[in-house]
Design a protein around this motif. Sequence first.
Motif, PDB file in Angstrom:
ATOM      1  N   SER A 114     -18.370 -14.188  73.406  1.00 36.14           N
ATOM      2  CA  SER A 114     -18.739 -14.259  71.994  1.00 36.14           C
ATOM      3  C   SER A 114     -19.831 -13.226  71.724  1.00 36.14           C
ATOM      4  N   ALA A 115     -20.053 -12.957  70.452  1.00 35.34           N
ATOM      5  CA  ALA A 115     -21.116 -12.018  70.081  1.00 35.34           C
ATOM      6  C   ALA A 115     -22.460 -12.550  70.570  1.00 35.34           C
ATOM      7  N   ARG A 116     -22.649 -13.869  70.490  1.00 34.44           N
ATOM      8  CA  ARG A 116     -23.905 -14.471  70.938  1.00 34.44           C
ATOM      9  C   ARG A 116     -24.102 -14.241  72.437  1.00 34.44           C
ATOM     10  N   VAL A 131     -25.721  -4.407  80.097  1.00 36.47           N
ATOM     11  CA  VAL A 131     -25.368  -4.353  81.520  1.00 36.47           C
ATOM     12  C   VAL A 131     -23.991  -3.730  81.688  1.00 36.47           C
ATOM     13  N   LEU A 132     -23.031  -4.175  80.885  1.00 39.73           N
ATOM     14  CA  LEU A 132     -21.669  -3.635  80.993  1.00 39.73           C
ATOM     15  C   LEU A 132     -21.626  -2.152  80.613  1.00 39.73           C
ATOM     16  N   ALA A 168     -16.186  -5.932  65.777  1.00 41.32           N
ATOM     17  CA  ALA A 168     -16.769  -6.941  66.664  1.00 41.32           C
ATOM     18  C   ALA A 168     -15.725  -7.427  67.665  1.00 41.32           C
ATOM     19  N   LEU A 169     -14.495  -7.643  67.212  1.00 36.38           N
ATOM     20  CA  LEU A 169     -13.431  -8.075  68.119  1.00 36.38           C
ATOM     21  C   LEU A 169     -13.152  -7.001  69.167  1.00 36.38           C
ATOM     22  N   GLN A 170     -13.145  -5.732  68.766  1.00 33.97           N
ATOM     23  CA  GLN A 170     -12.913  -4.639  69.711  1.00 33.97           C
ATOM     24  C   GLN A 170     -14.013  -4.589  70.777  1.00 33.97           C
ATOM     25  N   VAL A 171     -15.263  -4.779  70.356  1.00 29.57           N
ATOM     26  CA  VAL A 171     -16.384  -4.770  71.305  1.00 29.57           C
ATOM     27  C   VAL A 171     -16.271  -5.966  72.242  1.00 29.57           C
ATOM     28  N   ARG A 172     -15.941  -7.140  71.700  1.00 30.62           N
ATOM     29  CA  ARG A 172     -15.791  -8.338  72.532  1.00 30.62           C
ATOM     30  C   ARG A 172     -14.662  -8.162  73.536  1.00 30.62           C
ATOM     31  N   LEU A 173     -13.543  -7.578  73.102  1.00 30.39           N
ATOM     32  CA  LEU A 173     -12.420  -7.328  74.016  1.00 30.39           C
ATOM     33  C   LEU A 173     -12.822  -6.342  75.107  1.00 30.39           C
ATOM     34  N   TRP A 174     -13.501  -5.257  74.712  1.00 33.13           N
ATOM     35  CA  TRP A 174     -13.923  -4.250  75.697  1.00 33.13           C
ATOM     36  C   TRP A 174     -14.792  -4.900  76.768  1.00 33.13           C
ATOM     37  N   ALA A 175     -15.775  -5.689  76.335  1.00 26.98           N
ATOM     38  CA  ALA A 175     -16.698  -6.319  77.281  1.00 26.98           C
ATOM     39  C   ALA A 175     -15.976  -7.363  78.129  1.00 26.98           C
ATOM     40  N   SER A 176     -15.114  -8.141  77.525  1.00 28.05           N
ATOM     41  CA  SER A 176     -14.418  -9.198  78.252  1.00 28.05           C
ATOM     42  C   SER A 176     -13.468  -8.634  79.297  1.00 28.05           C
TER      43      SER A 176
END
Length: 185
Positions: A114-116, A131-132, A168-176
Amino acid sequence: PAASSEAYEDGRALSELLAKIIASPGGFFGDDAYAAARVRALSAQRELIVLAKKWHVAICLTPYQARPANPEARRRFTSFVNSLWMRFPAAPSIPAMQSWSIVTPVYKEAILYSARELEAPQSDGRTLLDVLRGLFPAEWAHFLERIGAGGREDPLRYHVHWSDDQLALQVRLWASMRGQTLART
């Protein structure tokens, strides 16, 4: 799939055109006037120019330029190429095959960060997203380029990206994909 079928059609059209030129009575180089007319006709076709440019780039690459910069991409490509010469065993019959396992999330196990979670400070004061970014700097640069932010100062560093739901979804997907095992399955 659409791009590959389009490339196939482009290649087929070019093959037919070249076959027609070769089969003509004078051939491609029958005489200078004919050859000049054929070259002008070929150069007027935009698709042929695009295809010729792609061929030129592919042919003129040095081995160093053709080598992927990312070590993970290089490893995967090398593994794929090596597998082309591998002798595969015969496939067993369906009843003799081993069962397949699927990894499924357990109750409330996070699949996408999540963003949080990405913005919460860790014990060292850095966020998970920081970190990522540090672990995968080249992939982060490619991500920024893909979303249209390449070449500029990192616009996502200042937390303005959470207001845009799609970004935000793209950033969350990239990190996940880089930090969460289940997101990769």
